[in-house]
Design an enzyme around this catalytic site. Structure first.
Site, PDB file in Angstrom:
ATOM      1  N   SER A 147     -61.959 -37.254  30.203  1.00  0.00           N
ATOM      2  CA  SER A 147     -61.714 -35.851  30.473  1.00  0.00           C
ATOM      3  C   SER A 147     -61.265 -35.138  29.197  1.00  0.00           C
ATOM      4  O   SER A 147     -61.933 -35.273  28.177  1.00  0.00           O
ATOM      5  CB  SER A 147     -60.670 -35.742  31.588  1.00  0.00           C
ATOM      6  OG  SER A 147     -60.733 -34.511  32.233  1.00  0.00           O
TER       7      SER A 147
ATOM      8  N   ASP B  40     -69.186 -37.256  39.466  1.00  0.00           N
ATOM      9  CA  ASP B  40     -68.281 -36.357  38.735  1.00  0.00           C
ATOM     10  C   ASP B  40     -68.941 -34.978  38.640  1.00  0.00           C
ATOM     11  O   ASP B  40     -69.970 -34.826  37.991  1.00  0.00           O
ATOM     12  CB  ASP B  40     -68.046 -36.938  37.329  1.00  0.00           C
ATOM     13  CG  ASP B  40     -67.063 -36.133  36.507  1.00  0.00           C
ATOM     14  OD1 ASP B  40     -66.699 -35.012  36.919  1.00  0.00           O
ATOM     15  OD2 ASP B  40     -66.638 -36.628  35.440  1.00  0.00           O
TER      16      ASP B  40
ATOM     17  N   HIS C 260     -64.633 -37.233  39.481  1.00  0.00           N
ATOM     18  CA  HIS C 260     -64.155 -37.239  38.096  1.00  0.00           C
ATOM     19  C   HIS C 260     -63.048 -38.280  37.880  1.00  0.00           C
ATOM     20  O   HIS C 260     -63.009 -38.952  36.859  1.00  0.00           O
ATOM     21  CB  HIS C 260     -63.640 -35.835  37.758  1.00  0.00           C
ATOM     22  CG  HIS C 260     -63.080 -35.716  36.380  1.00  0.00           C
ATOM     23  ND1 HIS C 260     -63.838 -35.965  35.257  1.00  0.00           N
ATOM     24  CD2 HIS C 260     -61.842 -35.388  35.933  1.00  0.00           C
ATOM     25  CE1 HIS C 260     -63.086 -35.788  34.179  1.00  0.00           C
ATOM     26  NE2 HIS C 260     -61.884 -35.439  34.563  1.00  0.00           N
TER      27      HIS C 260
END
Lengths: 386, 220
Positions: A157, A323, A356
């Site tokens: 991320s 995701d 995610h």
């Protein structure tokens, strides 16, 4: 590991160091920051050649406590499954470092800390920072630790964005890079989601234009809503369905009211509540802003490939099928840019329905991919087995 | 490299390709499968190898071996690579699975100095006999896949391939056959025997200086 006189052990947050005494950190916004504090943790041992260091970059709400127990929550660290003896980032083999990001709230200089010029918390006087600023600060930490080149720079991320920025800014310092579940720029949808979170915080009357610390208030409600909205984006529709469906919370019928009738509501409220106990609302504003501003190609004539031209870093890019925050096409755009400069890159899309957050969870394909990639690179780098 | 254990002998066409490659060169293997060829080349020829593979299982297996492999499609993703990025570009048994073999062949010689292409020969006598006597499409040996399930959407013969290279102005610097027992066979002459008795063929290709101007190799 060389410990300078400025390094100290904070009673709560572990290691930290004051940097930027002689040369301040020149921020992208034009302000010079220094001295500033960087809080960090290390795991494993730096070898004599100083060639086995791994820098892990945490995500938006993560911190330096990769491995727990976390000093505030008592819970396991955010990458406990990935870091430790025998884990993919094997601490018997690598020296793992993680620092709290600039603007964070676990000991690193950020809006919660005291502004030395005023003697009061920075609040909104804290300069707006960028991913590149965070990376510059980390580079200063490595200088302090006497580490010239990282064996690996990695993170998921926002941590993956930092990994990309690391290679762009300091290619010779990155032997390998593993950006996971990230993108080279923040999409309009993601900026929009971040804005919802920030507006929730700023709409809380206790936020007080960011001066809540001095005024003794706490915008916990707004921060919790920000977390709840964001948390949905970390999951996936199938995962929510599998976990909760339409199951009711401790009741057999709906109540015809606005209590948390559904399990998914109760779950989100709990996520929001536990988050505010460990996170600072202004930090949330600053770090989401840094992510919004991230557009690596923009610094290179709009051509992402130029950010990596000439880099000898070996890449391993990993994405997850479910995701939707940083979907596979965003990760693949990084791979394509790397291919365009004939860089050394591996790319794996892991099949997972966990959204995610899969990068933080038990995903054997991710572990095996990383193990294989790191072992191959370690052999080339002359790092022996554990 | 991780030296694997209990390794069986390499596929004959892999062995043949390994003999053609200069040690220490840069190589891209398109359709690299589980990375067996790349691993062989890294181990025996110190090749700086990369791979593209369409199946995720193949990519995962390759990356676990410590190889640099990305998930991708030869038909669309070669355009991402710069010109002359590699000494060799290998297309091993992958050509019949490609939608646009013509375009991909030109791409190979744009991004690589030398292309090594191995193909299963549909013109092998066994296939011809199968079609003649049974009147049904021969399946690739050992695969047992019916015609509607095989990934080989564009099967061709050695002769077909030679003709295509001629049309595209691609020079065939070397051609080697492998027969049904995996033995390397070099047929001289016009190629009629090769097309009849070669089960697989490995071609070493390079761009002719006078390339067909209409080929339009620049993309992306």
């Amino acid at each position: 590991m060389p410990e300078s006189a400025t390094a100290r052990v904070h009673e709560q947050v572990g290691l930290s160091v004051e940097l930027g005494h002689e040369t301040p950190l020149e921020l992208d916004c034009g302000i010079s920051l220094g001295p500033f504090t960087l809080a960090y943790q290390t795991y494993g041992t730096l070898n004599a050649e100083r060639s086995n260091a791994v820098l892990l970059c945490h995500a938006l709400t993560g911190d330096q406590f990769v491995v727990g127990p976390h000093p505030v929550t008592g819970k396991p660290g955010w990458w406990e499954l990935m870091v430790g003896p025998g884990r993919p980032f094997d601490t018997d083999r690598y020296f793992v470092i993680c620092s709290n990001a600039l603007g964070g709230c676990m000991g690193t200089t950020g809006p919660k800390e005291i502004n030395p010029e005023t003697g009061r918390p920075w609040g909104l006087d804290f300069p707006v920072i960028t991913i590149r600023d965070m990376v510059k600060a980390q580079a200063m930490l490595l200088d302090h630790l006497g580490i010239e080149q990282l064996f690996c720079i990695s993170g998921g991320s926002m941590g993956g964005m930092q990994a990309l920025q690391w290679v762009a800014s300091y290619p010779e310092r990155c032997y390998t890079a593993v950006p996971i579940a990230c993108a080279a720029k923040h999409s309009a949808q993601n900026i929009a989601l971040n804005e919802v979170g920030r507006q929730a915080i700023m709409a809380d009357p206790e936020w007080r234009e960011g001066r809540y610390q001095e005024l003794g208030t706490n915008p916990a409600g707004g921060l919790a809503v920000a977390r709840m909205a964001a948390h949905i984006s970390y999951l996936s529709e199938p995962a929510l369905q599998r976990k909760f469906g339409r199951t009711l919370q401790d009741r057999s019928n709906v109540t015809y009211g606005f209590d948390a009738d559904f399990q998914v509501e109760s779950y989100l409220r709990h996520q929001g509540q536990s988050f505010v106990e460990r996170f600072d609302a202004n930090s949330y504003l600053y770090i989401t802003r840094a992510i919004d501003y991230f557009d690596l190609a923009a610094d290179y004539e709009g051509v992402l490939a130029n950010a990596f031209r000439g880099a000898e870093t070996r890449f391993c890019v990993i994405s997850f099928t479910s995701d939707w925050l940083y979907p596979t096409p965003e990760n693949r755009a990084i791979v394509r840019a790397l291919a365009a400069v004939a860089a050394n890159v591996s790319f794996v899309e892991v099949v997972s329905d966990k959204g995610h957050d899969a990068f933080l969870l038990d995903e054997p394909d991710m572990f095996e991919t990383l193990r294989g990639f790191l072992s191959g690179a370690a052999a080339r780098r002359g790092l022996g087995g554990p | 490299m991780n030296a694997g254990s209990g390794r069986t002998s390499a596929r004959p066409d892999h062995r043949l390709i390994a003999e053609l490659v200069e040690p220490g060169s840069r190589l891209l293997d398109i359709g690299c499968g589980d990375g067996a060829l790349l691993e062989l080349l890294a181990r025996e020829k110190s090749v700086d190898g990369r791979g593209i593979e369409i199946s995720q299982e193949g990519v995962n297996a390759s990356v676990r071996r410590g190889l640099s492999v990305i998930q991708g499609d030869a038909d669309t993703d070669l355009a991402d690579y710069p010109e002359a990025a590699f000494d060799y570009v290998v297309l091993s048994q992958t050509l019949p699975a490609i939608r646009d073999p013509r375009g991909v062949l030109l791409e190979l010689l744009r991004i690589g100095r030398i292309a090594i292409v191995s193909i299963p020969n549909f013109g092998h006598w066994r296939n011809r006999l199968h079609l003649l006597t049974r009147g049904r499409m021969p399946a690739p040996r050992g695969s047992g896949e019916p015609w509607y399930a095989t990934p080989q959407i564009r099967p061709c013969t050695i002769k077909d391939f030679v003709m295509l290279c001629r049309e595209l102005g691609i020079a065939i610097d070397r051609r080697t056959q492998v027969d049904s027992r995996g033995r390397v066979r070099r047929f001289s002459g016009t190629g009629r025997f090769a097309n009849l008795f070669g089960e697989q063929a490995v071609f070493v290709l390079s761009a002719r200086s006078s390339r067909t101007p209409a080929s339009g190799t620049k993309r992306g």
